[in-house]
Scaffold this motif. Sequence first.
Motif, PDB file in Angstrom:
ATOM      1  N   ARG A 104     -10.386 -32.157 -43.639  1.00 42.24           N
ATOM      2  CA  ARG A 104     -10.632 -33.929 -43.961  1.00 42.24           C
ATOM      3  C   ARG A 104      -9.363 -34.025 -45.307  1.00 42.24           C
ATOM      4  N   ARG A 142      -5.719 -33.722 -42.713  1.00 42.27           N
ATOM      5  CA  ARG A 142      -6.153 -35.004 -41.951  1.00 42.27           C
ATOM      6  C   ARG A 142      -5.272 -36.626 -42.621  1.00 42.27           C
ATOM      7  N   ARG A 143      -5.488 -36.423 -43.767  1.00 36.56           N
ATOM      8  CA  ARG A 143      -4.669 -37.517 -44.624  1.00 36.56           C
ATOM      9  C   ARG A 143      -2.846 -37.455 -44.651  1.00 36.56           C
ATOM     10  N   HIS A 189      -2.358 -34.487 -46.144  1.00 38.68           N
ATOM     11  CA  HIS A 189      -1.968 -33.962 -47.408  1.00 38.68           C
ATOM     12  C   HIS A 189      -2.012 -32.195 -47.444  1.00 38.68           C
TER      13      HIS A 189
END
Length: 407
Positions: A154, A157-158, A160
């Motif tokens: 999660r 995927r951003r 980071h």
Amino acid sequence: MSLKAAEIRASQPRKNAYKMADERGLFLLIQPSGARLWRLKYRFRGYEKKLNLGKYPEIGLAEARERRDEARRLIASGIDPAVARKQAELEAAMSQATTFRVVADEYIEKMACEGKAASTLVKMRWFRDVLEPDIGHRPIAEIIPHEMLDALRRVERRGHRETAHRLRAFADRVFRYAIVTLRATSSPADILRGALTAPKVTHRAAVLEPRKVGALLRAIDGYDGRPETRIALQLAPHLFVRPGELRKAEWSEFDLDEAVWRIPAEKMKMAQPHMVPLSRQSLALVLQLRAIANHGTFLFPAFHTNKRCMCDGTLNQALRRLGYANDEMTAHGFRAIASTFLNESGLWNPDAIERALAHRDRNAVRAAYHRGTHWAERVQMAQWWSDHLDELRAGGEVIVANFQRAR
């Protein structure tokens, strides 16, 4: 004689409780309140005992018989089903109470007791909070690698990637703590080594050409913002400590007579106390701060109060104001400048430079040996470096020859 489902449905409560017997010790207890409870009567090691098998109609006749048969198998194996059930309930309750969040809080508290830097503890709590929605509520012994990977992905995927890698490392430390405290048997975070996309290596921006360093120093001298900010920028290249260590500097840590700044362990990234020799130029800048009549705790107080130090982004914002872009120069870049020039001069023992930068030696024995060494050389090096910065600021010729190291 065995019970029939129709008989159970037709049963009615009476003034006193009564039993409806099935086979092999199973019976249904009809309470005056109307409750119908399955019970198993059995003998274990010479004692007669009863086991609650559930409530009718939630537990039907067929399932009650299955539960009876499972209990009798345990008895045949020498296990009291009542004791086995109590142990299972206790383990389930303990598992539910020992969540990732609970263990992470314990681990962070342990790190605080062991003297980890406040900034490190803040990062740990932030990592814990990022993982909270996905695994914080889960019993730590029940978390599987797929859950852990989903939580990390999660973040990945951003965009980071570095944060995802740091989260995995933090989670692994928490799981390992759970293992040694007997609340988990494995670390799903450890299994995920290599599962995440490697982050792009980014080096903190710094001006490393001698003439550009001189131009930077002259620009800093002309900074027209708060005097405290200007002096912080002027001190940064001379002291080349981490920006957070400079921002949080307190007057009580400075011995101006001995020309030394003693930074306590809790403020250091590596959780080790650090001593910074003060050159004549550094002392002069510190005395300028004294002249501003700042009577608070910090050398560089926040704008609206002297009870806190200046904000994290103040020095970088000042550099932007001077025209230096984020990919050109940062407050942390002063360390890169000092490290590069000091090593390239050939004058100084690399260990002395590493100690000045407060880097931890990976070899524990070597680190213990070198902790108290090189101070005299570092004092000499601090003055040489300040003099060299003055020469760069003045636009003088830069010395690049490979000198014999100072003794």
